[in-house]
Write a protein that holds these residues in place. Structure first.
Motif, PDB file in Angstrom:
ATOM      1  N   ILE A 108       0.853  -1.191   0.000  1.00 33.93           N
ATOM      2  CA  ILE A 108       0.000   0.000   0.000  1.00 33.93           C
ATOM      3  C   ILE A 108       0.889   1.241   0.000  1.00 33.93           C
ATOM      4  O   ILE A 108       1.716   1.417   0.896  1.00 33.93           O
ATOM      5  N   TYR A 109       0.727   2.084  -0.993  1.00 34.48           N
ATOM      6  CA  TYR A 109       1.507   3.329  -1.071  1.00 34.48           C
ATOM      7  C   TYR A 109       0.679   4.446  -0.447  1.00 34.48           C
ATOM      8  O   TYR A 109      -0.442   4.716  -0.887  1.00 34.48           O
ATOM      9  N   ARG A 110       1.203   5.075   0.576  1.00 37.68           N
ATOM     10  CA  ARG A 110       0.461   6.081   1.329  1.00 37.68           C
ATOM     11  C   ARG A 110       0.458   7.452   0.670  1.00 37.68           C
ATOM     12  O   ARG A 110      -0.290   8.341   1.065  1.00 37.68           O
ATOM     13  N   SER A 111       1.300   7.622  -0.352  1.00 34.12           N
ATOM     14  CA  SER A 111       1.327   8.898  -1.073  1.00 34.12           C
ATOM     15  C   SER A 111       1.785   8.634  -2.498  1.00 34.12           C
ATOM     16  O   SER A 111       2.214   7.528  -2.836  1.00 34.12           O
ATOM     17  N   ASP A 112       1.730   9.672  -3.325  1.00 29.09           N
ATOM     18  CA  ASP A 112       2.099   9.516  -4.737  1.00 29.09           C
ATOM     19  C   ASP A 112       3.588   9.209  -4.909  1.00 29.09           C
ATOM     20  O   ASP A 112       3.969   8.420  -5.779  1.00 29.09           O
ATOM     21  N   ALA A 113       4.430   9.853  -4.109  1.00 21.79           N
ATOM     22  CA  ALA A 113       5.885   9.787  -4.334  1.00 21.79           C
ATOM     23  C   ALA A 113       6.432   8.358  -4.343  1.00 21.79           C
ATOM     24  O   ALA A 113       7.159   7.983  -5.275  1.00 21.79           O
ATOM     25  N   PRO A 114       6.149   7.500  -3.345  1.00 25.15           N
ATOM     26  CA  PRO A 114       6.687   6.144  -3.393  1.00 25.15           C
ATOM     27  C   PRO A 114       6.105   5.314  -4.533  1.00 25.15           C
ATOM     28  O   PRO A 114       6.778   4.428  -5.075  1.00 25.15           O
ATOM     29  N   MET A 141      -4.811  10.426 -11.838  1.00 32.71           N
ATOM     30  CA  MET A 141      -3.993   9.307 -12.300  1.00 32.71           C
ATOM     31  C   MET A 141      -3.091   9.726 -13.457  1.00 32.71           C
ATOM     32  O   MET A 141      -1.903   9.369 -13.513  1.00 32.71           O
ATOM     33  N   ALA A 142      -3.621  10.507 -14.390  1.00 37.16           N
ATOM     34  CA  ALA A 142      -2.815  10.989 -15.504  1.00 37.16           C
ATOM     35  C   ALA A 142      -1.664  11.856 -15.014  1.00 37.16           C
ATOM     36  O   ALA A 142      -0.547  11.793 -15.540  1.00 37.16           O
ATOM     37  N   GLY A 143      -1.938  12.659 -13.976  1.00 36.41           N
ATOM     38  CA  GLY A 143      -0.881  13.486 -13.405  1.00 36.41           C
ATOM     39  C   GLY A 143       0.233  12.655 -12.801  1.00 36.41           C
ATOM     40  O   GLY A 143       1.415  13.013 -12.903  1.00 36.41           O
ATOM     41  N   ILE A 144      -0.127  11.532 -12.166  1.00 38.49           N
ATOM     42  CA  ILE A 144       0.881  10.633 -11.597  1.00 38.49           C
ATOM     43  C   ILE A 144       1.745  10.044 -12.707  1.00 38.49           C
ATOM     44  O   ILE A 144       2.980  10.017 -12.619  1.00 38.49           O
TER      45      ILE A 144
END
Length: 276
Positions: free
Chosen positions: A18-24, A105-108
């Protein structure tokens, strides 16, 4: 049918991270991209359809990547399907709610080191994808940061008149990257048409009619070897899976120069391609 599933006898998602934020999450995608050689550092954005749990979507994407030998990094966009056949209207509303998350999602994806992206959407997920593409176009961000190579819509559960209006809002360069997989014998879309008051769905529409909208249409109506039923020929028919894999792993359009082995795949096949 009973939770928890038994991994000895049933397919199950185990030990998810589980990724708690976008960065990881972005870092993990970049690590996967770095394992590919230049030219194959791309992502596949997969948007599942109606009546699909998140676990089912993960398993379907995993099988799809395995069977097509997709060379890039798969990324699943999952939305809140009720995963029950009678809950069609609930799913449609959930897809509408998820439109804002498509932009996120596109931004990620745009923040990763991906050289390009492929988009593959199934059924009601194609409706959600088209809404996301239109929103991005109106915001001036469509294809500006990460190049889009292919947009494949399998059995799109979209009102044909709505689809015409969506297509009209997209530039020719994007329409030229779109591949619509249709089948006139799609039983799920027959039900969807009845719920929609008899309005035809794109995934069961006439291929020559759709071709006039500037997209490439792949007609699977004569395919009868799908193990997953008429609505899931993109995963259930070996010949269709091979064709999709060849297209996604190619440099551009389905064509003799860009899709090696296309002639052999289509030789004697009931698959028909209309358009670019």
């Amino acid at each position: 049918k009973r939770l928890p599933p038994d991994p000895r006898t049933e397919f199950a998602v185990v030990d998810p991270v589980i990724y708690r934020s976008d960065a990881p999450f972005i870092s993990e995608i970049n690590r996967e991209l770095a394992t590919r050689p230049p030219g194959q550092r791309k992502v596949l954005i997969f948007v599942h359809g109606y009546n699909t749990t998140t676990s089912d979507a993960i398993l379907r994407l995993t099988q799809f990547v395995e069977d097509t030998d997709y060379q890039g990094v798969p990324v699943l966009f999952t939305w809140a399907s009720a995963a029950r056949t009678p809950r069609y209207v609930y799913d449609l509303n959930s897809a509408l709610v998820a439109r804002g998350m498509v932009k996120e999602m596109a931004g990620i994806v745009n923040r990763t080191r991906a050289e390009s992206a492929d988009i593959f959407a199934h059924s009601m997920g194609a409706f959600l994808t088209m809404e996301g593409l239109v929103d991005a176009q109106q915001a001036g961000s469509l294809g500006r940061r990460t190049r889009i190579d292919h947009i494949m819509l399998a059995a799109p559960d979209i009102d044909i008149d709505l689809f015409r209006s969506q297509i009209a809002l997209l530039p020719p360069a994007i329409r030229g990257k779109m591949f619509i997989l249709v089948s006139k014998d799609d039983s799920a879309l027959r039900l969807s048409r009845r719920i929609a008051g008899g309005v035809p769905r794109v995934g069961a529409a006439d291929a020559t009619e759709l071709e006039t909208l500037g997209v490439t249409v792949i007609d699977l109506s004569e395919i009868s070897d799908s193990s997953s039923g008429s609505h899931n020929k993109f995963t259930g028919s070996p010949s269709v899976v091979q064709l999709i894999g060849a297209g996604l792993n190619s440099a551009g359009h389905f064509g003799e120069s860009s899709t090696p082995g296309l002639d052999q795949l289509l030789a004697g096949s009931p698959i028909r391609i209309f358009g670019n």
